[in-house]
Design an enzyme around this catalytic site. Structure first.
Site, short mmCIF file in Angstrom:
data_model
loop_
_atom_site.label_atom_id
_atom_site.label_comp_id
_atom_site.label_asym_id
_atom_site.label_seq_id
_atom_site.Cartn_x
_atom_site.Cartn_y
_atom_site.Cartn_z
N SER A 161 0.86 -1.15 -0.04
CA SER A 161 0.04 -0.10 -0.11
C SER A 161 0.91 1.35 0.04
O SER A 161 1.71 1.46 -0.88
CB SER A 161 -0.85 -0.02 1.06
OG SER A 161 -1.82 0.97 1.06
N HIS A 367 -7.61 -5.22 -0.12
CA HIS A 367 -6.27 -4.64 0.06
C HIS A 367 -5.72 -5.23 1.17
O HIS A 367 -4.52 -5.44 1.36
CB HIS A 367 -6.88 -3.20 0.44
CG HIS A 367 -5.62 -2.30 0.46
ND1 HIS A 367 -4.92 -2.09 -0.80
CD2 HIS A 367 -5.14 -1.68 1.48
CE1 HIS A 367 -4.14 -1.20 -0.49
NE2 HIS A 367 -3.83 -0.97 0.78
#
Length: 468
Positions: A161, A367
């Site tokens: 990320s 995610h």
């Protein structure tokens, strides 16, 4: 009636009976040691005075490896992300089991890095940073420290990320660091975010400046720092009983990161919430909100007047992604609400030295599944470990993807001259290869076969660089 109340009481007891999770109560070094791995704590000082606590897991197997591996967490997280899954599922342990020297980074403002040589962590000055400063100061300082401690010239960088975003910031603003990277591996790559589909976060974007001002008034610019109050909120909002955990999973985790009731390991929620959110600055979130609105990967926007003072330009400079010449390898997912496939492709096409773009073979992978999936080893880490071992080899020659279009049409700094270091290892390689008439696909965009043999042009280029 008494039977009814008895049933109700028993029903409540099954949800309120708490399970003991030792890793929820321990610091990262203690978690690592509890699982019988050797851990060291190191302090890194940045050029602007922040003190970062990083953690090292010494290799468990006596295998000769050539490069340390640096794992960098994302936004509002910490080094805990890489160990929460336990020895069977966490990447840090698996790398150690394979004989690698593993280093876990921590960024300014989080649980382990709330110190400065002169600034008070309760002051606005301490929290006056965005992901630009993190990429410009924290990542280079940590890399330099690791290389000095290990007496190595290069390391393998793995980011998740925002841990990928700050790498691109570093290599575009401080291109000399490209040569210190053997390869960068991006898990859920982040740079462009204008296609982000997280409903919860998208609804907050228009109010980012107001949130920033409010936070400056009440928290001096800190956003969700881990303290007694935040732990209490996490406990009773998500972790006190099964009913709360279910609501937390559905209305917070899935709304932000993507719904995945099969692979997301909700059993880890008590441990995850004990360590996250680990804190950052509201300015960092505002910076991402600006990226969402502008559609650009650019430095912080201070407004026209502020930009002129800061950059001598009305608009903030774009990050020059063509300056990121270290080899990069992408892993991404279709159900990732933060790292949308369109944004991933936009980023991928702007990087010159790409080793491949690997799509996770599970359509609901989200995610945080990159860290907490029940089968993360099978779906992701097995491939990552294979790639790392291949890249670590002394005989490895990078074999770049030239099939995918390289887009540098608007890749420039609007206010600054483009930096070019013709003595750079990766620049020399690119220059030699581009003199040849043929194109050389190293790897097809979605086929991560790093074992493919490089073509003769690349072999000649590699030989030319090291024997000139």
């Amino acid at each position: 009636m008494n039977l009814y109340f008895s049933i109700c009481i028993l029903y409540q007891l099954q949800f309120t009976t708490s399970t003991f999770f030792p890793d929820a109560l321990l610091s990262v070094p203690k978690i690592i040691k509890r699982h019988n791995y050797n851990c060291e704590t190191h302090i890194v000082k940045t050029e602007d005075g922040y003190l970062l606590e990083i953690h090292r897991i010494q290799k468990k197997q006596n295998i000769v490896r050539n490069h340390p591996v640096f794992l960098q967490h994302g936004i509002l997280a910490s080094s805990a992300d890489w160990v929460i899954g336990g020895p069977k599922n966490a990447l840090a342990y698996q790398l150690s089991d394979q004989g690698f020297d593993v280093w876990l980074g921590n960024l300014r403002g989080n649980t382990y890095s709330r110190s400065h040589i002169s600034l008070d962590p309760e002051s606005q000055e301490f929290w006056d940073f965005s992901f630009h400063e993190i990429g410009y100061y924290d990542v280079p300082a940590t890399i330099d420290y690791i290389l000095e401690q290990t007496n190595k010239e290069q390391l393998i960088y793995v980011g998740h990320s925002m841990g990928t975003c700050i790498f691109f910031v570093m290599c575009s603003t401080r291109p000399e660091y490209n040569d210190k990277i053997r390869t960068q591996i991006s898990l859920a790559p982040i740079a462009f975010v204008n296609n982000m589909k997280s409903v919860l976060l998208n609804s907050l974007v228009p109010y980012a400046d107001k949130i920033n001002k409010i936070a400056n008034l009440f928290t001096n610019g800190a956003f969700l720092p881990q303290n007694a109050a935040s732990k209490l909120v996490s406990k009773y909002l998500c972790g006190e009983n099964m009913a709360n955990a279910t609501l937390c999973k559905k209305f917070i985790v899935y709304e932000i990161f993507g719904e995945d009731p099969v692979e997301f390991n909700a059993e880890l929620l008590p441990i995850i919430l004990a360590h996250n959110p680990a804190g950052t600055s509201t300015k960092t979130l505002t910076h991402f909100a600006q990226e969402f609105i502008s559609g650009n990967f650019q430095q912080y926007d201070y407004g026209s007047e502020g930009n002129i003072k800061k950059y001598n330009c009305v608009e903030p400079p774009l990050y020059s992604l063509s300056s990121v010449i270290a080899p990069v390898l992408f892993y991404h997912a279709t159900n990732d609400l933060l790292s949308d496939p369109k944004d991933v492709m936009e980023l991928y096409t702007r990087l010159p030295n790409r080793l491949g773009k690997h799509l996770i073979n599970y359509e609901r992978f989200n995610h945080v599944d990159f860290l907490y999936s029940r089968n993360v080893t099978r779906l992701l880490y097995r491939s990552v470990l294979s790639s790392i071992k291949h890249i670590d080899s002394s005989f490895w020659i990078p074999y770049f993807d030239r099939k995918t279009f390289f887009n540098n049409t608007i890749d420039y700094n609007r206010c600054e001259k483009k930096y070019k270091n013709e003595q750079s290892l990766w620049y020399k390689l690119m220059s030699y290869v581009r003199k040849t008439p043929e194109l050389h696909p190293i790897i097809s965009p979605d086929d991560n076969e790093l074992g493919n043999k490089p073509n003769e042009t690349m072999l000649n280029a590699w030989d030319h660089i090291f024997n000139e």
